[in-house]
Each structure stands twice: as structure tokens, then as C-alpha cells.
Write an enzyme that holds these catalytic residues in place. Structure first.
Site: not given
Lengths: 256, 612
Positions: B11, B73, B174, B196
Site C-alpha cells: 500500500d 503520490k 485501494e 478511506d
């Protein structure tokens, strides 16, 4: 004010003791006691130092001629006695000396001049004989001859402020900083070791640390090595090594 | 029997990253070398020039802001000129510059690095942790990305894996990974929601699970809402209290701010399980003008934190409601709700989610680990060929062409399994139109300019005819590697033009190879430096013993040969000289020599020097 001056002398004496100049430290503690005979801290430190110097002398007397190969870069290995934990603490950066102490033109006198300068005294900057730069350089060289790299680095930092481009200053400072770092690192031992805090949080707040030492101490959580601390302190290697050596000396931390 | 090659699931998060594997049939998180499950996605070059990755880099982020890269990211696989990058630039303390192909470059220690290079450093760290766990090399991984990542961002993530020395078996979404970790591929048929809430982003996704096939039906969120916002609220509260008491603004001191940040995060985490925590920061600052350093002491309660961050919790619910609204899904239609990310531990968040969905959300003991666990499960299934768990490779976003009026005609909808092909017939939109321009677009927006332009080409030589009379077949082909070829053919004349579009992460193959070579060189140098360090420690230990033995030998010289002491002194001098250098082989010889001298000083027989 004599009490205040005596306290300043004690701080400066502790500073010299860290840099390995025990004789200089003893001289300052002695002066502090002359100014303030009731200064308990100066008296205790003087007693500790004398017993340590005595032990060293005794050890030396028993050993016969000086030992080859025990001095120099190996630093702490050559020490006959290591500093004991529990000594009163000191703040490395806050070295202030009162007027009129120290032999003329020695390192302590120059540090005292630094103090006077902060109070607004005009200074003469130049490169000729007798100029402040020259005095600082001579002082640094004297201290280096006495293996007092810590004092020399302080003087050379001052000198570099006055003459940033001066190659002699640069070279001397580089040399003394490297030696000092090596000495301090030798004191820390294996830099891969993970130090731990020995004191409880309630005891820590009673220490006499500055915010930079507080920052380094806060990073010591049982997971980071000395090497890591050098990286994350955000300070120079020398400053970090000084703080770590101080914390180790005072028994605040122990090597893992 | 030879052991099968270890496989890992990663992850790769905005704030933290985690690596996991399947061991004895169970997915487990691999702890990093400092014993933590989470590795902060932070890379830095310290002031002493050392490359730092993970928690150590994070801990110096505020004192060394220009040389610390975080939240890479947000930038990976994007164009420098894009809105998300320009938005991100406003919040980043490090320098970001434009690359040759409008790609993003990060300036670190005087070098301009491609974003996949930075992400590769984090992946390398996770790979090394996995290798330390298995005791052997690891080279295959499944990596997760947000469901909204386009092909370019996915390709850039793959490139990062390649630079790190990993073969990326698959890139998966994800939320899908989170659902896999809960075994919902087997147990649920219907819609599930995944919320999330991580360190820096809040992603909400709705998945349709149908006989093990996961379809992302809606995804959205706020890429600038996460745990750090809660930390900042605590920092503000602490700073305000301290300023009131002492008249000093701690934010002006980087060291103080770094400590506040660490303490705020720690306090926030603690308040998920206790009702009150003490924040104690001794020697936080020295007052202006000198004097004893001041301490910061404060008691922070859960109620206070909830009070400080009430609006943030409401934003989470607002975002969730928005995404469900867009997907036209009512909360009551959902079979399951999964909470993911460390911030979702906060009791207030759990409560608000419960109230909104009117059901108990699934939240494991470690909500921040489920995505990595799902990735590990997928990696295992891919190699073990467990059909029921195998995710199909799908197009993450729709593909189409621009049509008259500035709109898009989609030929391949998102989530289509690849390889696939689709053809549609178009007609000219103007009288006597001799040329058509085929613009290949990716995205979900109806307006052409809101989608990403993958490529364009012209089909010329059309016959002179009124509008709508010339027909053109446009064909999209996507092969198993995700390479898209688009062709346009004049039905009457058979004249044909085509274009091949491969997803690009912003780096050319040549650049990628150069970076991979540099990484290999760096790893070799780093290993050599580790060896030098280890040899120095060995030298120091032995030299200390030799110095002690010499002292004793001088005091009690009986029984030793006449050359033993001078020889030892010489060996010490040699060791001192070698220690200052960087040559591991010379150090090894010096170690051997010292060891020999030590044996002699202790009265043992002389031994041959190994290798000397």
C-alpha cells in the site's frame, strides 16, 4: 554582582572541562570561589576535579613513563577516568565570562571579549598584528597546542565571522572541528548504538538544558541510533555531538 | 523442495506505506526494521548528505523542509501544468520544477528527480524490510493505487516499482484491496462502500461485487483532508495556549514546531483509545534574550479534540454523502461499509459514519493495514492461480473520442476487462469536410476538454460530400499490456490512419533505464558504506582491547617477546591511519593485524594473519 560573575565562571569552567581542559576548568572554579567563597557548586566541582586530577596523577605516577600510542585520535580510549554521571549540567552555547578574568590574550580572555562585545563595545577588525583576527588566531593556535579543540573552535567561529574568506581560519577551524568531532564521537562509542533516556520525565524537567538539547533529547526514543540523531537533529555534526556527549556525560542518556 | 519466491503486497500511501505478505495461508503485515507496521512515505537528504527514508525522514521534515519530500503520490504521473499539481504546489515546502515533457520533477539535494524515482526510494525501503523478514531477495509485488488514478498515474507507479527492482505483478485499486482483505469477494454480492481516511486524503468509493468481480461504480473524495488536519488543530491549540502563558509563538521555531507536530500526532492516536492524554514537551524553547528553557505541559481530552475538529468530521460525512449521491446509491442499499485508514480509528468518525449509514461499519483492529493485506492476498492469488480471488485487469477510466460540439463519445467504458476491442461508426459534421481529427480521450467527463488527451491524429483525403454522408469507422483495441491502438477508416475508400497510445508515467524508456542504473550504483555504494561503518566499529573495539592489553603489558612485561609491544604500537598506528580512510579491505587487514597483536599481548602464540 560577584555571585553572578562566579556563576558565569562556573559555567565556563564546565565548558572547558567538556573540551578536556581540566586545568583551565580548575583555574576558573578557583576564580569563582575567590569571588564568591560561598558558591557551593564551584566548591563541589573543584573537589570533584581535584580528586579526579589526583587520581590521574596517581595513575600516571604508577605507570612510569608516558605511554606511547595512547594519545591522539583515539580520544576517549586514552582517558584514564571517564566523567561520572550526576555532575551538575551545563549549557554549551551559553559561555559568558565577566570582565577582567583570565590571563591577557589567552582563550578565556578572548571569550570574555566576546561577552563585552555583546554589550556594545566597539571592536577593531583587521588582519595585521594586534588586530582582533590575529589575536583570535593566535589564541586558537595556543588552545590547539594545548589540545583544547573546543575552545579553539569557538575562537575560530568568531574569527570566521570577522574574515569569512581567510584560508588560514578555514583550515584551522576545519582541523579543530574534525578533531573535536572525532573526540566527541569516540566518547559516544559505536554510532550505530541506540541510546536510551535514563531519567523519568518528571526528573528531566529539572535538568538545565537549552531548547536544542531538549530537541535532541526528545528524539531519543529507543529506536534511533546516534547516527540517526546526527541526521535528524538539523544541527551541525559538531553541535549534535556536543549535545549528545553532554547528555551522556551527565547520565541523562545511556548507550544502548 | 525449493521454497517458492516470496510475494508482497504494497500500500503505497500519500502519508504512510505498508508492506504485507501471505504466510501459511494468512495475510500478515511485515514490520519495518524499526518494528513499526507503517513506514512514512517521506524521503529526505539530511544536512549531512545522508539519504533518509521513512520515520527518520519524517522526524526531520520540519527542521529540514527544503530537502524533505512528502506526499509524492499527489504528483506521481501527473503533468506539471495540471490543476492538481498546481494546487499541490501551494502546500509543498520542497521545490518542484517542470520536466522536459511537462512532467513533474522534485529538486532534492541539488538534483532534479522524477516523481517515480522518489516513490521508488520508499518502495526500495519496503522491499528491504520484506527481504529482512524473509531473509532472501524479494522481487515481485502487487501495488495499490486510488481508484481514481488514470493510466498515466498507474504506469508511473509501475515505473517506480521497476526502479526499486520490483516486478509489479498488478496494480489494483485501494478500495478493492480493502474489500478483498475482508473476504468480500467470496461473501458479498452487491454494493459496498469503502471510506478511506488516511493521513492526507479522504477517499470514498462504492464497489459493486458480483461473483468475485469488483467494479468501482463511484469514487471521489478530498485529496486535501486527512489526519494531518487533525494534527494541525492540536498544534494550533497548543501554540495558542503557550502564547497566552508566555507570549511566545512556537511556530516560529522549527525545532519547536517539529516537536509539536510529533506530539500532536501521538496525542491524537492515544485519544482514540483513552479519554485524556498529557502533552509534555520539556525545554521546548529558550525565551528571547536568554534564560532557562521553557516547558510545555498540557492535558488534552477527547472531548476537546472533538470540539477542535468538529467541522473536519462533518466534512468527511459531507464527502461521503456527495459520492453516494453522484452514484445514485442510497446508504440503505449498501451490503457493507468498510472503514480504512488510521484516522478512521477516531471514535467520533466511527460514530458519525454509523449514524449516516445506519449500520455498524467494518473496522478491523488495524484499519490502516487492510489495503496492504488485500494487495498481499491478490499477489498470492495471482501466483497460486486462485481463480475466485483473481482480479481481472480492467481499464480504470473510460476511453473515447472527441465529437462535434466539444463532447465525448465513449467507446470503451471504465472497468472493461482487457484485452478488449470496440468499433463505432462516425460521420462528418460539416459539408465538404475533407479531414477529420481523431482525439483519443480518457476520463469520465462529458466535456472533451475535461478529459485527458492521450493522443490525436488526422484522417485526410475524404471525398467531397454533404455533412453526415462520409462514414468513418473508429476502432479501439487494448491489448493485455494495456496498450491502446486507435484506428480510423473511411468506409468507402478504405483509407486508414492509426495511432498507438501507451500509458506513460512521464518517463521515457531511456530515462527509466538511466535511473535504474543510478539506483543500482547507489545501492552498491550504500552497501560499501555500511561495510566501512561496520569495519570501523570492529577496529574501534579491537583497538580499545589492544590499548588495554598494552597498558597491562607495560606494567607487567614478563613473558612477552621483545618485539610484541612495538609491533602492537605499530599496528595501532596503522589502524588509526586506515580508520580515517574509506577502504573496507584495508580495514579488514588492520582488524586482522590487531587481532594477532592482541593474542600475542595476552601471551598467546603468534598466528598467521588471515589474508595477509
Amino acid at each position: 554582582m560577584p555571585q553572578h560573575r562566579a556563576n558565569q565562571l562556573v559555567e565556563a569552567g564546565l565548558w572547558l572541562r567538556l573540551s578536556g581542559d581540566s586545568d583551565g576548568a580548575a583555574r576558573l572554579f578557583d576564580r569563582a570561589l575567590q569571588l564568591d567563597p560561598d558558591n557551593g557548586r564551584a566548591r563541589d566541582l573543584m573537589a570533584q576535579l581535584q580528586s579526579r586530577l589526583g587520581a590521574t596523577d596517581d595513575a600516571r605516577a604508577g605507570e612510569g613513563p608516558p605511554l606511547a600510542g595512547l594519545e591522539g585520535d583515539w580520544g576517549a580510549w586514552a582517558e584514564v577516568t571517564a566523567p561520572e554521571p550526576g555532575d551538575p549540567l551545563f549549557v554549551p552555547d551559553a559561555v559568558l565570562l565577566p570582565d577582567g578574568v583570565g590571563a591577557p590574550k589567552d582563550a578565556l580572555d578572548l571569550l570574555a571579549r566576546d561577552h563585552r562585545r555583546h554589550e556594545g563595545e566597539p571592536v577593531r577588525v583587521g588582519r595585521g598584528p594586534g588586530s582582533e583576527l590575529d589575536v583570535l588566531l593566535r589564541g586558537a593556535e595556543d588552545l590547539l597546542e594545548l589540545d583544547d579543540h573546543s575552545g579553539a573552535v569557538d575562537l575560530l567561529r568568531r574569527a570566521q565571522e570577522l574574515a569569512p574568506e581567510e584560508p588560514r581560519v578555514e583550515a584551522l577551524r576545519d582541523r579543530s572541528e574534525r578533531t573535536l568531532i572525532a573526540m566527541l564521537e569516540a566518547k559516544l562509542g559505536d554510532l550505530g548504538h541506540v541510546p536510551r533516556v535514563r531519567l523519568r520525565p518528571d526528573d528531566i524537567i529539572w535538568l538545565n538544558l537549552d531548547h536544542r538539547a531538549g530537541f535532541v533529547l526528545a528524539q531519543i526514543d529507543g529506536t534511533v541510533s546516534y547516527d540517526d540523531l546526527f541526521s535528524l537533529s538539523g544541527m551541525t555534526r559538531l553541535d549534535t555531538a556536543r549535545i549528545l556527549a553532554q547528555l551522556l556525560d551527565e547520565g541523562v542518556i545511556v548507550a544502548g | 523442495m525449493a521454497e517458492s519466491e516470496p510475494l508482497i503486497g504494497i500500500d503505497l500511501g500519500t502519508t504512510n506505506s505498508i508492506v504485507a505478505t501471505v504466510q501459511d495461508g494468512q495475510p500478515v503485515v511485515i514490520k519495518n526494521r524499526t518494528g513499526q507496521a507503517l513506514t512514512p512515505s517521506v524521503v529526505a537528504v539530511a544536512k549531512n548528505g545522508k539519504r533518509l527514508v521513512g520515520s527518520i525522514a519524517k522526524r526531520q521534515a520540519i527542521t529540514n523542509p527544503q530537502e524533505t519530500v512528502y506526499a509524492a503520490k499527489r504528483l506521481i504521473g501527473r503533468k506539471f501544468s495540471s490543476h492538481p499539481v498546481q494546487d499541490a504546489l501551494r502546500t509543498l515546502a520542497y521545490q518542484v520544477v517542470c520536466g522536459q515533457h511537462d512532467d513533474v520533477r522534485v529538486r532534492l539535494a541539488g538534483r532534479d528527480l522524477a516523481v517515480p524515482e522518489v516513490s521508488a526510494m520508499i518502495l526500495q525501503e519496503l522491499k528491504a524490510d520484506a527481504e529482512a523478514h524473509f531473509g532472501r531477495p524479494v522481487s515481485k509485488a502487487v501495488i495499490t493505487v486510488p481508484a481514481y488514478f488514470n493510466d498515466g498515474q498507474r504506469q508511473a507507479t509501475k515505473d517506480a516499482g521497476r526502479i526499486a527492482g520490483l516486478e509489479v505483478l498488478r496494480i489494483i485499486n485501494e478500495p478493492t484491496a480493502a474489500a478483498l482483505a475482508y473476504g468480500f469477494g467470496r461473501t458479498v454480492n452487491g454494493k459496498i462502500a469503502v471510506l478511506d481516511l488516511g493521513g492526507g486524503t479522504c477517499d470514498v468509493s462504492v464497489l459493486e461485487v458480483n461473483n468475485g468481480v469488483f467494479d468501482v461504480v463511484a469514487t471521489g473524495g478530498d485529496t486535501f483532508l486527512g489526519g494531518e488536519d487533525w494534527d494541525n488543530r492540536i498544534i494550533e491549540w497548543l501554540v495558542f495556549g503557550f502564547a497566552k502563558e508566555h507570549g511566545i509563538d512556537l511556530r516560529k521555531d522549527r525545532m519547536a514546531l517539529q516537536r509539536l507536530k510529533d506530539a500532536a500526532e501521538k496525542g491524537k492516536v492515544e485519544l482514540s483509545s483513552v479519554r485524556e492524554t498529557q502533552v509534555s514537551l520539556p525545554f521546548i524553547c529558550t525565551p528571547p534574550g536568554g534564560g532557562a528553557a521553557l516547558h510545555l505541559q498540557a492535558a488534552l481530552t477527547r472531548d476537546k479534540l472533538e470540539d477542535l475538529s468538529a467541522d473536519l468530521c462533518e466534512r468527511v460525512v459531507g464527502i461521503t454523502s456527495e459520492v453516494l449521491g453522484e452514484a445514485k446509491v442510497r446508504p440503505s442499499e449498501l451490503k457493507e461499509v468498510i472503514l480504512v485508514g488510521g484516522m478512521s480509528r477516531m471514535p467520533r468518525i466511527v460514530e458519525q459514519v454509523r449514524q449516516y449509514f445506519r449500520r455498524e461499519p467494518c473496522k478491523g483492529v488495524h484499519p490502516e493495514e487492510v489495503v496492504a493485506l488485500g494487495a498481499a492476498i491478490q499477489a498470492h492469488a495471482l501466483v497460486a492461480q486462485q481463480g475466485e480471488l483473481l482480479l481481472l485487469d480492467v481499464t480504470p477510466q473510460s476511453l473515447g473520442v472527441a465529437i462535434a460540439g466539444g463532447y465525448v463519445r465513449r467507446l470503451i467504458p471504465k472497468n472493461t476487462t482487457v484485452p478488449t476491442s470496440a468499433t463505432e461508426t462516425f460521420a462528418t459534421s460539416k459539408d465538404s469536410q475533407r479531414v477529420v481529427k481523431i482525439m483519443v480521450l480518457q476520463g469520465e467527463h462529458d466535456l472533451a476538454h475535461q478529459n485527458e488527451l492521450l493522443g490525436e491524429f488526422l484522417l485526410t483525403g475524404l471525398r467531397d460530400a454533404p455533412r453526415g454522408k462520409v462514414e468513418i469507422d473508429v476502432t479501439f483495441d487494448i491489448n493485455a499490456e494495456g496498450i491502446v491502438s486507435v484506428s480510423a477508416k473511411d468506409r468507402e475508400t478504405g483509407q486508414r490512419q492509426s495511432i498507438i497510445v501507451a500509458a506513460s508515467g512521464g518517463l521515457t524508456e531511456e530515462e527509466l533505464r538511466r535511473i535504474m542504473d543510478e539506483q543500482r550504483d547507489w545501492l552498491v555504494a550504500a552497501r560499501a558504506s555500511e561495510e566501512v561503518k561496520a569495519r570501523r566499529v570492529e577496529l574501534d573495539t579491537l583497538a580499545r582491547d589492544v590499548v588495554d592489553a598494552l597498558t597491562r603489558a607495560r606494567l607487567l612485561p614478563g613473558g612477552l617477546g621483545p618485539d610484541v609491544v612495538p609491533r602492537a604500537e605499530q599496528a595501532l598506528e596503522h589502524a588509526r591511519h586506515v580508520r580515517a580512510g574509506e577502504e573496507p579491505a584495508a580495514m579488514a587487514r588492520a582488524v586482522a593485524l590487531l587481532a594477532q597483536c592482541l593474542t600475542q599481548l595476552r601471551g598467546g602464540p603468534p598466528r598467521a594473519t588471515p589474508g595477509g
